[in-house]
Write a protein that holds these residues in place. Structure first.
Motif, PDB file in Angstrom:
ATOM      1  N   TRP A   1      -4.547   0.750   4.247  1.00 16.11           N
ATOM      2  CA  TRP A   1      -5.103   1.623   3.231  1.00 16.11           C
ATOM      3  C   TRP A   1      -4.283   2.879   3.151  1.00 16.11           C
ATOM      4  O   TRP A   1      -3.488   3.182   4.038  1.00 16.11           O
ATOM      5  CB  TRP A   1      -6.583   1.924   3.487  1.00 16.11           C
ATOM      6  CG  TRP A   1      -6.906   2.270   4.905  1.00 16.11           C
ATOM      7  CD1 TRP A   1      -6.895   3.501   5.480  1.00 16.11           C
ATOM      8  CD2 TRP A   1      -7.249   1.351   5.943  1.00 16.11           C
ATOM      9  NE1 TRP A   1      -7.217   3.408   6.806  1.00 16.11           N
ATOM     10  CE2 TRP A   1      -7.448   2.099   7.119  1.00 16.11           C
ATOM     11  CE3 TRP A   1      -7.421  -0.031   5.996  1.00 16.11           C
ATOM     12  CZ2 TRP A   1      -7.804   1.504   8.321  1.00 16.11           C
ATOM     13  CZ3 TRP A   1      -7.777  -0.603   7.204  1.00 16.11           C
ATOM     14  CH2 TRP A   1      -7.971   0.169   8.339  1.00 16.11           C
ATOM     15  N   THR A   2      -4.479   3.641   2.074  1.00 11.98           N
ATOM     16  CA  THR A   2      -3.597   4.771   1.781  1.00 11.98           C
ATOM     17  C   THR A   2      -3.956   6.056   2.507  1.00 11.98           C
ATOM     18  O   THR A   2      -3.116   6.925   2.634  1.00 11.98           O
ATOM     19  CB  THR A   2      -3.601   5.073   0.266  1.00 11.98           C
ATOM     20  OG1 THR A   2      -4.944   5.333  -0.152  1.00 11.98           O
ATOM     21  CG2 THR A   2      -3.000   3.938  -0.531  1.00 11.98           C
ATOM     22  N   LYS A   3      -5.173   6.199   2.962  1.00  5.84           N
ATOM     23  CA  LYS A   3      -5.609   7.463   3.559  1.00  5.84           C
ATOM     24  C   LYS A   3      -6.234   7.218   4.918  1.00  5.84           C
ATOM     25  O   LYS A   3      -6.906   6.214   5.134  1.00  5.84           O
ATOM     26  CB  LYS A   3      -6.630   8.156   2.663  1.00  5.84           C
ATOM     27  CG  LYS A   3      -6.089   8.519   1.301  1.00  5.84           C
ATOM     28  CD  LYS A   3      -7.156   9.183   0.474  1.00  5.84           C
ATOM     29  CE  LYS A   3      -6.589   9.529  -0.893  1.00  5.84           C
ATOM     30  NZ  LYS A   3      -7.581  10.182  -1.729  1.00  5.84           N
ATOM     31  N   ASP A   4      -6.068   8.189   5.830  1.00  6.49           N
ATOM     32  CA  ASP A   4      -6.655   8.072   7.165  1.00  6.49           C
ATOM     33  C   ASP A   4      -8.173   7.969   7.112  1.00  6.49           C
ATOM     34  O   ASP A   4      -8.772   7.281   7.911  1.00  6.49           O
ATOM     35  CB  ASP A   4      -6.272   9.282   8.027  1.00  6.49           C
ATOM     36  CG  ASP A   4      -4.801   9.292   8.397  1.00  6.49           C
ATOM     37  OD1 ASP A   4      -4.167   8.225   8.364  1.00  6.49           O
ATOM     38  OD2 ASP A   4      -4.298  10.371   8.728  1.00  6.49           O
TER      39      ASP A   4
ATOM     40  N   GLY B   1       0.829   8.181  -5.852  1.00 10.63           N
ATOM     41  CA  GLY B   1      -0.353   9.030  -5.891  1.00 10.63           C
ATOM     42  C   GLY B   1      -1.659   8.261  -5.953  1.00 10.63           C
ATOM     43  O   GLY B   1      -2.722   8.858  -6.103  1.00 10.63           O
ATOM     44  N   GLY B   2      -1.609   6.963  -5.821  1.00  6.95           N
ATOM     45  CA  GLY B   2      -2.817   6.152  -5.864  1.00  6.95           C
ATOM     46  C   GLY B   2      -3.505   6.103  -4.516  1.00  6.95           C
ATOM     47  O   GLY B   2      -2.972   6.549  -3.503  1.00  6.95           O
ATOM     48  N   SER B   3      -4.717   5.577  -4.508  1.00  2.63           N
ATOM     49  CA  SER B   3      -5.437   5.397  -3.257  1.00  2.63           C
ATOM     50  C   SER B   3      -6.157   4.058  -3.292  1.00  2.63           C
ATOM     51  O   SER B   3      -6.452   3.520  -4.348  1.00  2.63           O
ATOM     52  CB  SER B   3      -6.433   6.533  -3.018  1.00  2.63           C
ATOM     53  OG  SER B   3      -7.439   6.505  -4.002  1.00  2.63           O
ATOM     54  N   GLY B   4      -6.398   3.535  -2.116  1.00  2.15           N
ATOM     55  CA  GLY B   4      -7.083   2.252  -2.008  1.00  2.15           C
ATOM     56  C   GLY B   4      -6.612   1.515  -0.781  1.00  2.15           C
ATOM     57  O   GLY B   4      -5.960   2.081   0.096  1.00  2.15           O
ATOM     58  N   GLY B   5      -6.932   0.253  -0.743  1.00  2.00           N
ATOM     59  CA  GLY B   5      -6.545  -0.551   0.399  1.00  2.00           C
ATOM     60  C   GLY B   5      -6.528  -2.021   0.064  1.00  2.00           C
ATOM     61  O   GLY B   5      -6.968  -2.435  -1.010  1.00  2.00           O
TER      62      GLY B   5
ATOM     63  N   LYS C   1       0.584   4.392  -2.586  1.00  2.00           N
ATOM     64  CA  LYS C   1       0.472   5.769  -2.099  1.00  2.00           C
ATOM     65  C   LYS C   1       1.596   6.650  -2.652  1.00  2.00           C
ATOM     66  O   LYS C   1       1.356   7.792  -3.038  1.00  2.00           O
ATOM     67  CB  LYS C   1       0.491   5.786  -0.573  1.00  2.00           C
ATOM     68  CG  LYS C   1       0.235   7.145   0.024  1.00  2.00           C
ATOM     69  CD  LYS C   1       0.150   7.076   1.536  1.00  2.00           C
ATOM     70  CE  LYS C   1      -0.150   8.457   2.103  1.00  2.00           C
ATOM     71  NZ  LYS C   1      -0.319   8.407   3.554  1.00  2.00           N
TER      72      LYS C   1
ATOM     73  N   LEU D   1      -9.978   6.721   4.690  1.00  2.00           N
ATOM     74  CA  LEU D   1     -10.437   5.577   3.915  1.00  2.00           C
ATOM     75  C   LEU D   1     -10.464   4.375   4.839  1.00  2.00           C
ATOM     76  O   LEU D   1      -9.452   3.992   5.410  1.00  2.00           O
ATOM     77  CB  LEU D   1      -9.491   5.306   2.737  1.00  2.00           C
ATOM     78  CG  LEU D   1      -9.791   4.057   1.905  1.00  2.00           C
ATOM     79  CD1 LEU D   1     -11.108   4.234   1.161  1.00  2.00           C
ATOM     80  CD2 LEU D   1      -8.664   3.799   0.915  1.00  2.00           C
TER      81      LEU D   1
ATOM     82  N   VAL E   1       0.834  -1.199   0.000  1.00  2.00           N
ATOM     83  CA  VAL E   1       0.000   0.000   0.000  1.00  2.00           C
ATOM     84  C   VAL E   1       0.874   1.257   0.000  1.00  2.00           C
ATOM     85  O   VAL E   1       0.534   2.257  -0.634  1.00  2.00           O
ATOM     86  CB  VAL E   1      -0.998  -0.027   1.177  1.00  2.00           C
ATOM     87  CG1 VAL E   1      -1.627   1.327   1.415  1.00  2.00           C
ATOM     88  CG2 VAL E   1      -2.071  -1.066   0.912  1.00  2.00           C
TER      89      VAL E   1
END
Length: 80
Positions: free
Chosen positions: A53-56, A35-39, A32, A58, A28
């Motif tokens: 996952w890539t964002k707090d 520049g991608g996002s997901g989990g 990130k 998400l 992951v």
């Protein structure tokens, strides 16, 4: 497709002998960094789970069910 995250988890687990949690975190992090996002939610051959996952903000609903134990459900955004 710059990162095949599922394949990365498998390769990190198999060839670098990382535990499944470390493997999903590293895969992951690669997504990130580009520049991608997901989990990812993953399970190894021993039944151990890993998730990242890539964002707090998400979150991914996930859980575990084992014989003889009460099922556990995780919802990362609702828990403190």
């Amino acid at each position: 497709m710059r990162v095949n995250a599922a394949h990365e988890v498998s390769a990190l687990y198999k060839y670098k002998t990382q535990d499944v949690q470390k493997a999903v975190e590293e895969a992951v992090a690669q997504v990130k960094a580009l520049g991608g996002s997901g989990g990812i939610i993953s399970i190894d051959k021993h039944g151990h789970t890993g998730f990242a996952w890539t964002k707090d903000k998400l979150g991914m609903y996930h859980g575990e069910a084992r014989l003889g134990a009460k099922p556990v459900v995780y919802w990362p955004l609702g828990e403190k």
